[in-house]
Design an enzyme around this catalytic site. Structure first.
Site, mmCIF file in Angstrom:
data_model
loop_
_atom_site.group_PDB
_atom_site.id
_atom_site.type_symbol
_atom_site.label_atom_id
_atom_site.label_comp_id
_atom_site.label_asym_id
_atom_site.label_seq_id
_atom_site.Cartn_x
_atom_site.Cartn_y
_atom_site.Cartn_z
ATOM 1 N N LYS A 106 35.983 63.411 -47.363
ATOM 2 C CA LYS A 106 35.428 62.641 -48.492
ATOM 3 C C LYS A 106 34.514 63.494 -49.365
ATOM 4 O O LYS A 106 34.527 63.385 -50.586
ATOM 5 C CB LYS A 106 34.690 61.408 -47.983
ATOM 6 C CG LYS A 106 33.442 61.724 -47.168
ATOM 7 C CD LYS A 106 33.153 60.701 -46.125
ATOM 8 C CE LYS A 106 33.631 61.234 -44.799
ATOM 9 N NZ LYS A 106 33.265 60.450 -43.647
ATOM 10 N N LYS A 206 32.379 58.183 -50.999
ATOM 11 C CA LYS A 206 33.489 57.221 -50.923
ATOM 12 C C LYS A 206 33.558 56.378 -52.201
ATOM 13 O O LYS A 206 34.648 56.080 -52.700
ATOM 14 C CB LYS A 206 33.310 56.323 -49.697
ATOM 15 C CG LYS A 206 33.461 57.104 -48.390
ATOM 16 C CD LYS A 206 32.918 56.324 -47.214
ATOM 17 C CE LYS A 206 33.076 57.107 -45.925
ATOM 18 N NZ LYS A 206 32.350 56.490 -44.794
#
Ligand SMILES: NC(=O)c1ccc[n+]([C@@H]2O[C@H](COP(=O)([O-])OP(=O)(O)OC[C@H]3O[C@@H](n4cnc5c(N)ncnc54)[C@H](OP(=O)(O)O)[C@@H]3O)[C@@H](O)[C@H]2O)c1
Length: 432
Positions: A106, A206
């Site tokens: 991520k 995210k």
């Protein structure tokens, strides 16, 4: 079925990588049937080669990840090392040498997603990263594919299990932040250094990835407003309860204003107990997606852990292998809308503000005037004298929807009032 196997290079064999290797071995026949060809683990790059790795053929283990991705016969590179370097260089090298890439990274995708997508496209290869957001929960593929015909307006969710565990503990036991963090650490839900989780960096990465995909625009980590949850207190939870709410660390990506821009933010917020996100307990994750035609969708499940994250990696691996066999590539970056990212000032929401004020007549009117002057409409006010009779009172103000810029102006002006001794807490109220 093709008998010649597709070759997979596994970069990293830690919490996630070891589970990827295990499932590739134990589910080999099913994976082959689903893909249409067997998949073979061709090499495993690690940092510490002498470490015992159950189920991994030691002859496959190498510390030279670069040589592994440059071999030229690798079909898919699975990157589960994490961090920016050497992961970024290894991924671009993999594309240059003909491999497609599955990653769970991520941090890297949020920082350099556009460049990595461009490299994949330049070499006609796939870049898939379902595991990078919310572990096992399918989110990237639903947003990229299932909702490709709809218009997503908002993505709102709990995307960090560690912080949800801590906040849930504080809510259910009345514990303070440190006590709940200590328990999370003891149970293995928090890392020795929990900064990335509790300060919201992980959730912000995210949020950047989700916002970019949901709004077909480029959103980078630096575009995401971020507040951690270390300042949330037991008394904030008591206030939340008074309002029929609980507190969650939320990632919120939405279209701003007239829809000409987007915002992405991560911060603790009160949400009503009646909202489905309020009942997401422990280390679980859940994400609400609101779109024009579908209405509200909720995705729920384990957002981390070796096996759950490996499930998402394996799903990508199957998809990429199928593409490979058919000579196609899957969806790449979709940033055609190119919506700018607005700052936090443009966010419109409700606020819960706790003030310490002088306990004397006229204070309430003074405070109310400051709100009115800044165009922030008050929904409810509650004033409580303190039992110790120290001449101060607590004033809790809940506003109607207002812009963050107006609220900031209000708070700045409140701090200048002699009768306002302090601003004890400001929390956004979401999900209504
Ligand atoms: N853990 C989760 O629940 C979870 C959930 C979602 C996404 N992710 C993402 O998945 C990725 C991996 O996470 P993880 O928890 O599995 O990490 P991890 O347990 O720390 O494993 C990292 C692996 O990478 C290897 N490695 C480190 N530096 C290397 C280098 N320079 N060259 C080759 N190998 C190297 C390590 O080797 P050694 O084994 O020799 O140390 C280890 O095997 C990260 O991007 C993370 O954000 C993790």
């Amino acid at each position: 079925m093709r008998t010649r196997p597709l070759k997979v290079a596994l970069l990293g064999c830690g919490v996630v990588g070891s589970e990827v290797a295990r499932i590739m071995t134990t589910h080999a026949d099913d994976l082959a049937a689903r893909i249409g060809a067997p998949v073979e683990l061709a090499g495993v790059a690690v940092r510490r080669p002498s470490r015992v790795r159950e189920g991994i053929d030691p002859s496959l283990v190498t510390t030279d990840a670069t040589a592994l991705v440059k071999r030229g016969d690798i079909d898919v590179v699975v990157e589960v090392i994490g961090g920016i370097e050497p992961a970024r260089t290894l991924i671009t090298t993999a594309f240059e040498h003909g491999a497609s890439v599955v990653s769970a990274n991520k941090a890297l995708l949020a920082q350099d997603g556009a460049a990595l997508h461009a490299a994949a496209e330049q070499h006609g290869r796939d870049l898939y990263y379902e595991a990078a957001v919310a572990g096992a929960i399918p989110l990237i593929r639903p947003l990229r594919e299932s909702l490709a015909g709809d218009k997503v307006n908002r993505v709102l969710g709990i995307v960090n299990g560690t912080t949800n565990f801590i906040l849930d503990k504080m809510d259910s036991t009345g514990a303070g932040y440190q006590e709940a963090l200590d328990e999370a650490t003891a149970l293995g839900y928090a890392e020795a250094d929990p900064t990335a989780d509790v300060e919201g960096f992980d959730a912000a990465a995210k949020a950047a990835i989700l916002a970019g995909i949901a709004f077909h625009s480029r959103v980078r980590l630096d575009d995401v407003y971020r507040e951690g949850m270390t300042e949330v207190t037991a008394s904030d939870f008591a206030s939340a309860k008074n309002m029929g709410c609980t507190i969650k660390l939320l990632a919120i990506c939405e279209r701003a204003g007239d829809g000409g821009s987007v915002t992405a933010r991560v911060h603790p917020a009160m949400i009503p107990l009646t909202h489905p996100l309020a009942s997401v307990r422990g280390a679980y994750n859940a994400v609400f997606v609101e779109s024009d035609a579908s209405g509200q969708l909720m995705f729920y499940g384990p957002g981390a852990g070796g096996a759950p994250t490996a499930s998402a990696v394996l799903g990508d691996l199957v998809a990429v292998c199928r593409n490979r066999l058919s000579g196609a590539t899957g969806p790449g970056e979709s940033a055609y809308a190119a919506l700018p990212v607005s700052g936090m000032g443009d966010v419109v929401t409700r606020y819960h503000i706790s003030l310490d004020v002088a306990d004397k007549p006229g204070v309430l009117a003074q405070v109310a005037t400051v709100f009115a002057e800044h165009g922030v409409s008050i929904d409810t006010v509650r004033q409580q004298g303190r039992p110790e009779g120290d001449g101060e009172a607590s004033l809790v103000v809940v506003t109607h929807r207002a812009s963050d810029a107006s609220l900031s102006g209000t708070v700045e002006a409140l701090r200048k009032l002699d009768t306002v001794r302090g601003v004890a807490s400001i929390m956004r109220v979401e999900g209504e």
